[in-house]
Scaffold this motif. Structure first.
Motif, PDB file in Angstrom:
ATOM      1  N   ILE A 154      -2.327  16.096   7.344  1.00  0.00           N
ATOM      2  CA  ILE A 154      -2.374  16.886   7.958  1.00  0.00           C
ATOM      3  C   ILE A 154      -0.287  16.909   6.991  1.00  0.00           C
ATOM      4  O   ILE A 154       0.184  18.359   6.656  1.00  0.00           O
ATOM      5  CB  ILE A 154      -1.760  16.861   9.695  1.00  0.00           C
ATOM      6  CG1 ILE A 154      -3.620  16.873  10.862  1.00  0.00           C
ATOM      7  CG2 ILE A 154      -1.386  17.414  10.131  1.00  0.00           C
ATOM      8  CD1 ILE A 154      -2.916  15.743  11.350  1.00  0.00           C
ATOM      9  N   GLY A 155      -0.102  15.793   6.837  1.00  0.00           N
ATOM     10  CA  GLY A 155       1.070  15.921   6.440  1.00  0.00           C
ATOM     11  C   GLY A 155       0.735  16.245   5.041  1.00  0.00           C
ATOM     12  O   GLY A 155       2.100  18.014   4.748  1.00  0.00           O
ATOM     13  N   VAL A 156       0.247  16.219   4.502  1.00  0.00           N
ATOM     14  CA  VAL A 156       0.210  17.312   2.804  1.00  0.00           C
ATOM     15  C   VAL A 156      -0.377  18.408   3.172  1.00  0.00           C
ATOM     16  O   VAL A 156       0.381  19.266   2.595  1.00  0.00           O
ATOM     17  CB  VAL A 156      -1.047  16.608   2.043  1.00  0.00           C
ATOM     18  CG1 VAL A 156      -1.449  17.154   1.201  1.00  0.00           C
ATOM     19  CG2 VAL A 156      -0.979  14.658   2.317  1.00  0.00           C
ATOM     20  N   VAL A 157      -0.601  19.052   3.512  1.00  0.00           N
ATOM     21  CA  VAL A 157      -1.996  20.316   4.563  1.00  0.00           C
ATOM     22  C   VAL A 157      -0.633  20.842   4.785  1.00  0.00           C
ATOM     23  O   VAL A 157      -0.085  22.045   4.525  1.00  0.00           O
ATOM     24  CB  VAL A 157      -2.414  20.723   5.422  1.00  0.00           C
ATOM     25  CG1 VAL A 157      -2.269  21.800   5.876  1.00  0.00           C
ATOM     26  CG2 VAL A 157      -3.704  19.741   4.500  1.00  0.00           C
ATOM     27  N   MET A 158       1.212  20.572   5.884  1.00  0.00           N
ATOM     28  CA  MET A 158       1.858  21.205   6.222  1.00  0.00           C
ATOM     29  C   MET A 158       2.659  20.785   5.120  1.00  0.00           C
ATOM     30  O   MET A 158       3.583  21.928   4.896  1.00  0.00           O
ATOM     31  CB  MET A 158       2.621  20.630   6.885  1.00  0.00           C
ATOM     32  CG  MET A 158       1.502  20.230   8.220  1.00  0.00           C
ATOM     33  SD  MET A 158       1.566  22.292   8.879  1.00  0.00           S
ATOM     34  CE  MET A 158       3.122  22.385  10.028  1.00  0.00           C
ATOM     35  N   GLY A 173      -3.751  23.200  11.218  1.00  0.00           N
ATOM     36  CA  GLY A 173      -4.931  23.282  12.566  1.00  0.00           C
ATOM     37  C   GLY A 173      -5.790  22.779  12.542  1.00  0.00           C
ATOM     38  O   GLY A 173      -6.944  22.346  14.238  1.00  0.00           O
ATOM     39  N   LEU A 174      -6.724  22.714  12.221  1.00  0.00           N
ATOM     40  CA  LEU A 174      -8.296  22.306  11.730  1.00  0.00           C
ATOM     41  C   LEU A 174      -8.677  20.681  11.815  1.00  0.00           C
ATOM     42  O   LEU A 174      -9.375  20.434  13.205  1.00  0.00           O
ATOM     43  CB  LEU A 174      -9.218  22.790  10.655  1.00  0.00           C
ATOM     44  CG  LEU A 174     -10.801  22.761  10.671  1.00  0.00           C
ATOM     45  CD1 LEU A 174     -11.106  23.250  12.070  1.00  0.00           C
ATOM     46  CD2 LEU A 174     -11.071  23.244   9.768  1.00  0.00           C
ATOM     47  N   LEU A 175      -8.012  20.155  11.096  1.00  0.00           N
ATOM     48  CA  LEU A 175      -7.037  18.995  10.870  1.00  0.00           C
ATOM     49  C   LEU A 175      -6.998  18.669  12.425  1.00  0.00           C
ATOM     50  O   LEU A 175      -7.696  17.264  13.212  1.00  0.00           O
ATOM     51  CB  LEU A 175      -6.993  18.649  10.211  1.00  0.00           C
ATOM     52  CG  LEU A 175      -6.778  18.168   9.020  1.00  0.00           C
ATOM     53  CD1 LEU A 175      -5.754  18.755   7.979  1.00  0.00           C
ATOM     54  CD2 LEU A 175      -7.864  17.422   8.273  1.00  0.00           C
ATOM     55  N   GLU A 196      -1.970  30.982   3.740  1.00  0.00           N
ATOM     56  CA  GLU A 196      -1.945  31.327   5.534  1.00  0.00           C
ATOM     57  C   GLU A 196      -2.936  29.541   5.698  1.00  0.00           C
ATOM     58  O   GLU A 196      -3.145  29.428   6.874  1.00  0.00           O
ATOM     59  CB  GLU A 196      -2.474  32.089   5.835  1.00  0.00           C
ATOM     60  CG  GLU A 196      -3.715  32.584   6.226  1.00  0.00           C
ATOM     61  CD  GLU A 196      -4.688  33.004   4.728  1.00  0.00           C
ATOM     62  OE1 GLU A 196      -5.191  33.653   4.575  1.00  0.00           O
ATOM     63  OE2 GLU A 196      -3.767  33.336   3.722  1.00  0.00           O
ATOM     64  N   TRP A 197      -4.347  29.634   4.979  1.00  0.00           N
ATOM     65  CA  TRP A 197      -5.091  29.036   4.991  1.00  0.00           C
ATOM     66  C   TRP A 197      -4.260  27.679   5.249  1.00  0.00           C
ATOM     67  O   TRP A 197      -5.578  26.446   6.196  1.00  0.00           O
ATOM     68  CB  TRP A 197      -6.149  28.676   3.840  1.00  0.00           C
ATOM     69  CG  TRP A 197      -5.247  28.283   2.178  1.00  0.00           C
ATOM     70  CD1 TRP A 197      -4.515  29.042   1.710  1.00  0.00           C
ATOM     71  CD2 TRP A 197      -5.108  26.828   2.207  1.00  0.00           C
ATOM     72  NE1 TRP A 197      -4.217  28.156   0.428  1.00  0.00           N
ATOM     73  CE2 TRP A 197      -4.133  27.489   0.958  1.00  0.00           C
ATOM     74  CE3 TRP A 197      -5.362  25.953   2.700  1.00  0.00           C
ATOM     75  CZ2 TRP A 197      -4.202  25.947   0.273  1.00  0.00           C
ATOM     76  CZ3 TRP A 197      -5.124  24.667   2.080  1.00  0.00           C
ATOM     77  CH2 TRP A 197      -4.528  24.235   0.486  1.00  0.00           C
ATOM     78  N   ALA A 198      -3.979  26.986   4.660  1.00  0.00           N
ATOM     79  CA  ALA A 198      -2.828  25.738   4.947  1.00  0.00           C
ATOM     80  C   ALA A 198      -2.198  25.695   6.883  1.00  0.00           C
ATOM     81  O   ALA A 198      -2.370  24.244   7.026  1.00  0.00           O
ATOM     82  CB  ALA A 198      -1.446  25.644   4.243  1.00  0.00           C
ATOM     83  N   VAL A 217      -5.554  24.403  17.817  1.00  0.00           N
ATOM     84  CA  VAL A 217      -5.606  25.791  18.505  1.00  0.00           C
ATOM     85  C   VAL A 217      -4.756  26.933  18.484  1.00  0.00           C
ATOM     86  O   VAL A 217      -4.533  28.117  17.684  1.00  0.00           O
ATOM     87  CB  VAL A 217      -6.039  26.021  19.587  1.00  0.00           C
ATOM     88  CG1 VAL A 217      -5.892  27.359  20.401  1.00  0.00           C
ATOM     89  CG2 VAL A 217      -8.152  25.099  19.372  1.00  0.00           C
ATOM     90  N   PHE A 218      -3.476  26.501  18.628  1.00  0.00           N
ATOM     91  CA  PHE A 218      -2.110  26.951  18.403  1.00  0.00           C
ATOM     92  C   PHE A 218      -2.027  27.531  16.691  1.00  0.00           C
ATOM     93  O   PHE A 218      -1.642  28.610  16.616  1.00  0.00           O
ATOM     94  CB  PHE A 218      -0.953  26.797  19.098  1.00  0.00           C
ATOM     95  CG  PHE A 218      -0.773  26.356  20.606  1.00  0.00           C
ATOM     96  CD1 PHE A 218      -1.133  28.065  20.887  1.00  0.00           C
ATOM     97  CD2 PHE A 218      -0.256  25.422  21.391  1.00  0.00           C
ATOM     98  CE1 PHE A 218      -1.096  28.975  22.185  1.00  0.00           C
ATOM     99  CE2 PHE A 218      -0.612  26.180  22.996  1.00  0.00           C
ATOM    100  CZ  PHE A 218      -0.921  27.127  23.249  1.00  0.00           C
ATOM    101  N   ARG A 219      -1.779  27.251  15.798  1.00  0.00           N
ATOM    102  CA  ARG A 219      -2.280  26.751  14.702  1.00  0.00           C
ATOM    103  C   ARG A 219      -3.056  27.549  14.174  1.00  0.00           C
ATOM    104  O   ARG A 219      -2.793  28.256  13.029  1.00  0.00           O
ATOM    105  CB  ARG A 219      -2.077  25.230  13.356  1.00  0.00           C
ATOM    106  CG  ARG A 219      -0.723  24.215  13.879  1.00  0.00           C
ATOM    107  CD  ARG A 219      -0.886  23.143  13.238  1.00  0.00           C
ATOM    108  NE  ARG A 219       0.504  21.968  13.898  1.00  0.00           N
ATOM    109  CZ  ARG A 219       0.800  21.177  13.375  1.00  0.00           C
ATOM    110  NH1 ARG A 219       0.281  20.427  12.397  1.00  0.00           N
ATOM    111  NH2 ARG A 219       1.664  20.579  14.056  1.00  0.00           N
ATOM    112  N   ILE A 220      -4.321  27.349  14.118  1.00  0.00           N
ATOM    113  CA  ILE A 220      -5.350  28.118  13.860  1.00  0.00           C
ATOM    114  C   ILE A 220      -5.531  29.933  14.573  1.00  0.00           C
ATOM    115  O   ILE A 220      -5.152  30.400  12.957  1.00  0.00           O
ATOM    116  CB  ILE A 220      -7.095  28.099  14.461  1.00  0.00           C
ATOM    117  CG1 ILE A 220      -6.531  26.015  14.175  1.00  0.00           C
ATOM    118  CG2 ILE A 220      -7.962  28.858  14.223  1.00  0.00           C
ATOM    119  CD1 ILE A 220      -7.881  26.228  14.085  1.00  0.00           C
ATOM    120  N   ILE A 221      -4.093  30.155  15.094  1.00  0.00           N
ATOM    121  CA  ILE A 221      -4.150  31.688  15.332  1.00  0.00           C
ATOM    122  C   ILE A 221      -3.460  31.712  14.897  1.00  0.00           C
ATOM    123  O   ILE A 221      -3.233  32.895  14.763  1.00  0.00           O
ATOM    124  CB  ILE A 221      -4.051  31.100  17.672  1.00  0.00           C
ATOM    125  CG1 ILE A 221      -4.874  31.032  18.332  1.00  0.00           C
ATOM    126  CG2 ILE A 221      -3.751  32.811  17.670  1.00  0.00           C
ATOM    127  CD1 ILE A 221      -5.074  30.930  19.798  1.00  0.00           C
TER     128      ILE A 221
END
Length: 182
Positions: free
Chosen positions: A165-169, A133-135, A126-128, A110-114
């Motif tokens: 999550i790692g790939v997206v980060m 966060g969604l993942l 910013e989608w990444a 949730v913090f990452r989505i915010i």
């Protein structure tokens, strides 16, 4: 807000390290699904502490330019706390630990989505951050829905989500690197 983008771009390596750590953790969970619960708790504990330290680094780097830096610090503190619990109380039941991991995933996600929503008009990519966060939220919810399965039987699920999550980060890190000023 321009200072915030510059700080994030100048420290693009933080999400890169977080992504690499997530991928390493995910690979370990996938390669050795038969690990004992104790070993998996130790590996997760180290990962969560590392992730929390990196999030705390971001928080304090952003403190002077972002009045909501505390959200990153809270994310870091939660990750460090859950990591320490995994290292120092491994005899706790696997069911309780799954619930702890689920709560961490939902809150950190949730913090990452915010953060991604706040940055959507400031940067491209910013989608990444939002997707990571969604993942995390999805991972936390799935863990909460199937706690009786135990850590051993969901090692593949943990590994898969950590890899994603790692790939997206890492994607986020290279997007931020592209914004760096000379």
């Amino acid at each position: 807000m321009e200072n915030l983008i510059r700080v994030m771009a100048d420290h693009w390596w933080v999400p890169l390290l977080r992504g690499i750590a997530a991928i390493l953790f995910g690979l370990m969970a996938l390669i050795w699904p038969g690990l004992t619960v104790y070993a998996l708790l130790l590996v997760f504990g180290v990962y969560a502490i590392f992730d929390g330290v990196m999030s705390t680094v971001v928080a304090f780097r952003r403190k002077s330019s972002d009045d909501r830096w505390w959200a990153w610090a809270l994310d870091g503190a939660l990750s460090i706390l859950i990591g320490l619990m995994a290292l120092f109380w491994p005899e706790a039941t696997a069911l309780a630990f799954i619930i702890w991991m689920a709560a961490w995933g939902v809150v950190a996600g949730v913090f990452r989505i915010i953060a991604a929503i706040r940055l959507r008009h400031e940067i491209e990519g910013e989608w990444a951050l939002g997707l990571s966060g969604l993942l995390l939220v999805a991972w936390g919810v799935l863990l909460a829905l199937v706690p009786a399965a135990g850590l051993l039987s969901i090692a593949w699920l943990i590994g898969l989500f950590a890899l994603l999550i790692g790939v997206v980060m890492i994607v986020l890190a290279f997007r931020l690197k592209g914004l760096q000023t000379a």
